[in-house]
Design a protein around this motif. Structure first.
Motif, mmCIF file in Angstrom:
data_model
loop_
_atom_site.group_PDB
_atom_site.id
_atom_site.type_symbol
_atom_site.label_atom_id
_atom_site.label_comp_id
_atom_site.label_asym_id
_atom_site.label_seq_id
_atom_site.Cartn_x
_atom_site.Cartn_y
_atom_site.Cartn_z
ATOM 1 N N VAL A 130 -0.758 10.211 -6.386
ATOM 2 C CA VAL A 130 0.160 9.338 -7.129
ATOM 3 C C VAL A 130 -0.556 8.033 -7.457
ATOM 4 O O VAL A 130 -1.354 7.532 -6.669
ATOM 5 C CB VAL A 130 1.459 9.080 -6.332
ATOM 6 N N VAL A 131 -0.275 7.517 -8.649
ATOM 7 C CA VAL A 131 -0.902 6.292 -9.154
ATOM 8 C C VAL A 131 0.200 5.363 -9.674
ATOM 9 O O VAL A 131 1.219 5.818 -10.181
ATOM 10 C CB VAL A 131 -1.894 6.612 -10.295
ATOM 11 N N ALA A 159 -2.641 0.663 -2.480
ATOM 12 C CA ALA A 159 -1.561 -0.237 -2.076
ATOM 13 C C ALA A 159 -1.483 -0.349 -0.561
ATOM 14 O O ALA A 159 -1.567 0.653 0.152
ATOM 15 C CB ALA A 159 -0.234 0.269 -2.626
ATOM 16 N N LEU A 160 -1.343 -1.574 -0.084
ATOM 17 C CA LEU A 160 -1.097 -1.832 1.337
ATOM 18 C C LEU A 160 0.391 -2.019 1.601
ATOM 19 O O LEU A 160 0.909 -1.598 2.629
ATOM 20 C CB LEU A 160 -1.848 -3.085 1.791
ATOM 21 N N ARG A 214 7.962 4.740 0.651
ATOM 22 C CA ARG A 214 8.107 6.028 1.342
ATOM 23 C C ARG A 214 6.751 6.712 1.475
ATOM 24 O O ARG A 214 6.451 7.329 2.495
ATOM 25 C CB ARG A 214 9.085 6.931 0.592
ATOM 26 N N VAL A 215 5.926 6.604 0.436
ATOM 27 C CA VAL A 215 4.583 7.190 0.486
ATOM 28 C C VAL A 215 3.751 6.501 1.557
ATOM 29 O O VAL A 215 3.110 7.152 2.394
ATOM 30 C CB VAL A 215 3.881 7.088 -0.885
ATOM 31 N N LEU A 216 3.765 5.165 1.557
ATOM 32 C CA LEU A 216 2.942 4.413 2.504
ATOM 33 C C LEU A 216 3.406 4.627 3.935
ATOM 34 O O LEU A 216 2.587 4.818 4.844
ATOM 35 C CB LEU A 216 2.970 2.919 2.154
ATOM 36 N N GLU A 217 4.713 4.600 4.155
ATOM 37 C CA GLU A 217 5.225 4.788 5.517
ATOM 38 C C GLU A 217 4.958 6.191 6.043
ATOM 39 O O GLU A 217 4.879 6.402 7.251
ATOM 40 C CB GLU A 217 6.727 4.515 5.560
ATOM 41 N N SER A 218 4.809 7.147 5.114
ATOM 42 C CA SER A 218 4.539 8.533 5.513
ATOM 43 C C SER A 218 3.048 8.796 5.668
ATOM 44 O O SER A 218 2.638 9.931 5.914
ATOM 45 C CB SER A 218 5.142 9.496 4.477
ATOM 46 N N GLY A 219 2.220 7.748 5.498
ATOM 47 C CA GLY A 219 0.777 7.889 5.691
ATOM 48 C C GLY A 219 0.012 8.271 4.446
ATOM 49 O O GLY A 219 -1.176 8.606 4.518
ATOM 50 N N THR A 221 -1.291 7.713 0.224
ATOM 51 C CA THR A 221 -2.054 6.721 -0.532
ATOM 52 C C THR A 221 -1.457 6.561 -1.926
ATOM 53 O O THR A 221 -1.156 7.548 -2.601
ATOM 54 C CB THR A 221 -3.527 7.163 -0.675
ATOM 55 N N VAL A 222 -1.290 5.311 -2.341
ATOM 56 C CA VAL A 222 -0.868 4.994 -3.712
ATOM 57 C C VAL A 222 -2.005 4.209 -4.354
ATOM 58 O O VAL A 222 -2.287 3.074 -3.970
ATOM 59 C CB VAL A 222 0.427 4.157 -3.740
#
Length: 261
Positions: A130-131, A159-160, A214-219, A221-222
């Motif tokens: 995902v971008v 993204a952090l 949701r992506v970041l919390e699930s580990g 990468t964006v």
């Protein structure tokens, strides 16, 4: 054979902050019309659709000869509506989509080049799922506006964190603070979008009201991609007036509106 890329523009009339905004006019055309015409100009897309739960939007897009699909009224997130639309488009076309580009229907200044910029990393790096586009924030007022989603990135432009608060901190001054905003052109790989929507909403996603958390919390990468193109999201009637003034001089507008008063 290249990757099949389809854009979906989710749009609904029941916006909590600005009800009915997709059909609000800019230079005599509903905002969703500007979004549709400009996105469909991207030559890297196989097709462009609007996804809506409202007859008014459906009838308008159909009336201008555009592609549109009706979706459920129950979706809370644009990504849910985009995923339902993707599956319906696949059924209609009898062909699987490789990349689904979700484009918010309230950023009428988006350009075809911006869509291309967002898609490109998925063609170049098969590990990316995902971008998001991001643009520089040029004023402190925008940096502090909760309607603007801010993002901080690592050295690889991943993204952090996303927030509606002004991040990173300006405590030590403003000159060296990287101020970036999310621009909602978001290409997903097909299966990742479906997996994303099967994942329960996360705590920070709900707190920030930003899907990508949701992506970041699930580990996951964006990947963030900088664009120098200007884009203003329409969250309020004041934003609409601002965009109307800027778009009077927009070079793309005459290509799809024959005359402007």
């Amino acid at each position: 054979m290249g990757l099949r890329s389809v854009a979906v523009i989710p749009a609904r009339m029941a916006s909590s902050r600005f009800p009915g905004k997709p059909m609000e006019e800019i230079l005599g055309m509903p905002m969703i019309g500007h979004c549709f015409h400009r996105v469909r100009m991207c030559t890297e897309l196989d097709s462009t659709y609007v996804a809506t739960c409202d007859e008014e939007i459906f009838d308008y897009i159909e009336g201008i000869g555009g592609n549109v699909v009706m979706t459920s009224r129950d979706h809370e997130r644009a990504s849910d509506r985009a995923a339902e639309a993707m599956l319906k488009i696949e059924e209609l076309s009898n062909s699987q989509i490789d990349i689904l580009v979700m484009v918010q229907g309230d950023e009428p200044m988006d350009t075809p080049e911006m869509v291309s910029e967002a898609i490109r990393p998925l063609h170049e790096d098969s590990t990316l799922q995902v971008v998001n586009l991001m643009g520089k924030i040029k004023s402190i007022s925008e940096f502090e506006d909760p309607n603007t989603v801010k993002v901080v990135v690592d050295l690889k432009s991943n993204a952090l964190y996303f927030s509606r608060e002004p991040i990173p901190s300006r405590k030590k001054g403003v000159d060296d603070v990287p101020m970036w905003k999310q621009i909602c052109i978001i290409p997903f790989r097909r299966d990742f979008l479906l997996k994303f929507n099967d994942t329960p909403e996360t705590n920070l996603e709900q707190i920030e009201s930003v899907d990508m958390m949701r992506v970041l919390e699930s580990g996951g990468t964006v990947r963030m991609v900088e664009t120098e193109e200007e884009s203003i999201g329409v969250d309020t009637p004041d934003d609409l007036q601002k965009v109307q003034l800027v778009m009077k001089d927009d070079p793309l507008v005459p290509s799809y509106i024959s005359a402007i008063d």
